[in-house]
Design an enzyme around this catalytic site. Structure first.
Site, PDB file in Angstrom:
ATOM      1  N   ASP A 112      45.445  25.115  21.853  1.00  0.00           N
ATOM      2  CA  ASP A 112      44.335  25.570  22.691  1.00  0.00           C
ATOM      3  C   ASP A 112      43.564  24.350  23.183  1.00  0.00           C
ATOM      4  O   ASP A 112      43.257  23.427  22.417  1.00  0.00           O
ATOM      5  CB  ASP A 112      43.418  26.486  21.889  1.00  0.00           C
ATOM      6  CG  ASP A 112      42.329  27.113  22.757  1.00  0.00           C
ATOM      7  OD1 ASP A 112      42.613  28.156  23.365  1.00  0.00           O
ATOM      8  OD2 ASP A 112      41.225  26.548  22.811  1.00  0.00           O
ATOM      9  N   ASN A 137      35.709  23.847  33.538  1.00  0.00           N
ATOM     10  CA  ASN A 137      35.640  24.684  34.741  1.00  0.00           C
ATOM     11  C   ASN A 137      34.221  24.761  35.298  1.00  0.00           C
ATOM     12  O   ASN A 137      34.016  24.679  36.512  1.00  0.00           O
ATOM     13  CB  ASN A 137      36.138  26.098  34.426  1.00  0.00           C
ATOM     14  CG  ASN A 137      37.660  26.197  34.463  1.00  0.00           C
ATOM     15  OD1 ASN A 137      38.322  25.404  35.128  1.00  0.00           O
ATOM     16  ND2 ASN A 137      38.218  27.160  33.751  1.00  0.00           N
ATOM     17  N   ASP A 168      42.473  23.609  36.504  1.00  0.00           N
ATOM     18  CA  ASP A 168      43.922  23.817  36.657  1.00  0.00           C
ATOM     19  C   ASP A 168      44.684  22.519  36.441  1.00  0.00           C
ATOM     20  O   ASP A 168      45.779  22.506  35.825  1.00  0.00           O
ATOM     21  CB  ASP A 168      44.217  24.353  38.059  1.00  0.00           C
ATOM     22  CG  ASP A 168      43.752  25.793  38.227  1.00  0.00           C
ATOM     23  OD1 ASP A 168      43.443  26.451  37.209  1.00  0.00           O
ATOM     24  OD2 ASP A 168      43.697  26.255  39.392  1.00  0.00           O
ATOM     25  N   GLU A 187      43.894  29.063  28.476  1.00  0.00           N
ATOM     26  CA  GLU A 187      44.120  27.682  28.076  1.00  0.00           C
ATOM     27  C   GLU A 187      44.938  27.567  26.802  1.00  0.00           C
ATOM     28  O   GLU A 187      44.951  26.516  26.157  1.00  0.00           O
ATOM     29  CB  GLU A 187      42.771  26.966  27.896  1.00  0.00           C
ATOM     30  CG  GLU A 187      41.937  27.465  26.727  1.00  0.00           C
ATOM     31  CD  GLU A 187      41.055  28.646  27.080  1.00  0.00           C
ATOM     32  OE1 GLU A 187      40.094  28.896  26.338  1.00  0.00           O
ATOM     33  OE2 GLU A 187      41.319  29.333  28.092  1.00  0.00           O
TER      34      GLU A 187
END
Length: 551
Positions: free
Chosen positions: A401, A409, A418, A444
């Site tokens: 993770d 973000n 991304d 993620e």
């Protein structure tokens, strides 16, 4: 003696008349019937004139009958010539030069006969013609020998064509051709006997009787043996009119017959061959690989004769009643269009298969990272657990993770987020071994399935992954992508780099058996270990306790 010969000539005329009527009635079933009927009519005239010579006591009538019989002679010889030529070639039509000879020579001889009679120069045909010792006899003149040479020349040409045809023909056709050759024997032998030794036959011309025998023999060959009734008619109606190329090959490997379609095909694919295929070696026309040995009786091959020209070649053996090979029948069909359609169809099917495979692959791929997705992971994990059950070797599961991904973000925007996911995915992909299964689990989170990997090795692989990801630096500017750069912390301001870290949870299935719940139990254990790693401060690896086999 005269009465006996007269009766014989009358009987000959009647038999020839009857035969001519039968031939005329069958003119629609064979090309030679009409010619044969005309020949028989000429023999009726010739025999009738010979009967008048024997039965009439008037010298003037006898002389007129002798000269009139010449029309029958020319008609009979010309008719038999045309019968022989029609046997050799059912489509025979005399060429202009041949027609000129067949008509011109008799007319010229008739003109010379009339001229000598008119000018009173005597009879150039017969030096003596009249009663002698109670019988009517003739002495031959110059024109008679010219006429005889013409008749023998015409018959020689016809017989030469029959002989050539007999030599080329397969055993199926030779008996019928042989019958026609046999028919030429009586008039030749009989006429030579009359000319060479006239005293043996009392200086009487018995040639009409011999020609009548020939007419009957030829009629049998044409009307009873089925030579022209079966072969040419069937050939005209069936073989010559079908679109497939048909070749008949005899036992010696020579082409003995070929229909128009075969000649047309040969001109297209083998322009180096002669115009007429008959008489050529079959392997020159078809190629030796297309004939081959056919112990089973037939074969079928598709060959590419020229680029883009595909031929379907079917070969069948022909045998007689005793099982002896007579030859082969080869049927060739141009299947270029069908092959082209099949090729295009195959290409289309291949494209469909490719697109289907591509669609199937895309259905188990994550479009952002290019890794497999959860649908693929479920199958890969189940397969790894089945292998573990069969081999007794452990299966390790790593759940990876990205730390503080929401902050990336929120701070830099989704394009940079991304780019971080792509960079982490590339790092995981670079560390994967053959046989490993790597997938983006969602958001993620990534999952790595390691078959045949014990706990210690799994921990080492997890640490390696963590270090690889910690070494990444993703630009936070307009061009996102993994680069090497100075440390800037978990996030950075515009124009600087994002340095992601990951937490890894490890679980190992260490048992030879496992039920339907084994995959879920393994995922749950790895997920718990992941949360332990995050709770411990992130950027670290935690290993769950060994997962017992599910019942």
């Amino acid at each position: 003696m005269g009465l006996v010969l007269g009766a014989a000539f009358v009987l000959s005329a009647l038999v020839c008349a009857r035969t001519g009527v039968v031939a005329w009635r069958r003119r629609s079933s064979t090309p030679a019937a009409t010619v044969l009927a005309a020949t028989m009519l000429a023999l009726v005239h010739w025999s009738g004139c010979a009967a008048l010579v024997q039965l009439s006591g008037d010298p003037a009538v006898q002389r007129l009958a002798v000269h009139g019989s010449l029309l029958g002679v020319w008609g009979a010889v010309t008719g038999l010539f045309l019968v022989c030529r029609t046997v050799v070639d059912p489509h025979h039509r005399p060429r202009p030069l041949v027609r000129a000879v067949l008509l011109g020579v008799p007319l010229a001889l008739l003109a010379s006969m009339a001229a000598t009679a008119i000018v009173g120069g005597g009879d150039a045909w017969f030096t003596a013609l009249g009663p002698r010792e109670g019988r009517f006899v003739a002495e031959f003149g110059a024109l008679f020998w010219v006429h005889t040479a013409y008749c023998y020349g015409l018959m020689s040409v016809a017989l030469a064509g029959l002989v050539r045809s007999w030599a080329r023909a397969s055993p199926v056709f030779r008996p019928q051709l042989g019958t026609l050759l046999l028919g030429a024997v009586p008039p030749v032998v009989g006429n030579l006997l009359v000319l060479a030794a006239p005293d043996l036959v009392g200086r009487q011309d018995l040639t009409p009787l011999f020609f009548a025998v020939t007419g009957l023999i030829d009629a049998r060959a044409v009307l009873r043996q089925g030579l022209l009734r079966v072969v040419p008619v069937a050939r005209d109606v069936v073989v010559d009119t079908i679109a497939d190329a048909v070749l008949v090959v005899d036992a010696r490997g020579r082409v003995v017959d070929a229909n128009p379609a075969a000649h047309e095909l040969a001109r297209r694919v083998r322009p180096d061959l002669d115009a007429d295929l008959v008489g050529l070696a079959a392997d020159r026309v078809l190629g030796p690989e297309q004939l081959g040995d056919l112990p089973g009786g037939s074969s079928r091959r598709t060959v590419e004769a020229l680029p883009g020209v595909h031929l379907d070649v079917r070969t069948t053996l022909v045998s007689d009643r005793r099982g002896r090979s007579l030859g082969r029948v080869v049927v060739v069909r141009d299947v270029s269009e069908a092959v082209g359609t099949t090729t295009r169809l195959r290409a289309q099917l291949a494209e469909i298969d490719r697109l289907r495979a591509q669609l199937a692959e895309e259905s188990v791929r994550d479009p952002l990272t290019g890794l497999h997705n959860r649908r693929f992971l479920d199958g890969a994990l189940a397969a790894a657990l089945r292998e573990a059950r069969d081999t007794g070797r452990p299966v390790a599961l790593l759940v990876v993770d990205v730390d503080h991904f929401k902050r990336v973000n929120d701070t830099h925007g989704h394009p940079v987020g991304d780019a971080v996911l792509v960079a982490v995915a590339d790092a995981l992909r670079a560390s994967a071994r053959p046989g490993d299964a790597l997938a983006r689990f969602g958001g993620e989170e990534f999952v790595l399935v390691l078959p045949a990997t014990p706990e210690r090795a799994a921990r080492e692989r997890a640490e390696d992954l963590r270090r690889r990801c910690a070494a990444l630096a993703v630009p936070a500017g307009p061009t996102a992508g993994p680069t090497a750069g100075p440390t800037a912390g978990p996030t950075a301001g515009p124009g600087r780099a994002v340095r992601p870290t990951v937490s890894v949870g490890v679980a190992v299935h260490d048992g030879p058996t496992g039920g339907p719940g084994a995959a879920g139990a393994l995922l749950a254990a790895a997920d718990r270990a992941l949360y332990e790693a995050k709770a411990a401060g992130r950027d670290r690896v935690r290993v769950a306790e060994a997962v017992a086999p599910a019942p």
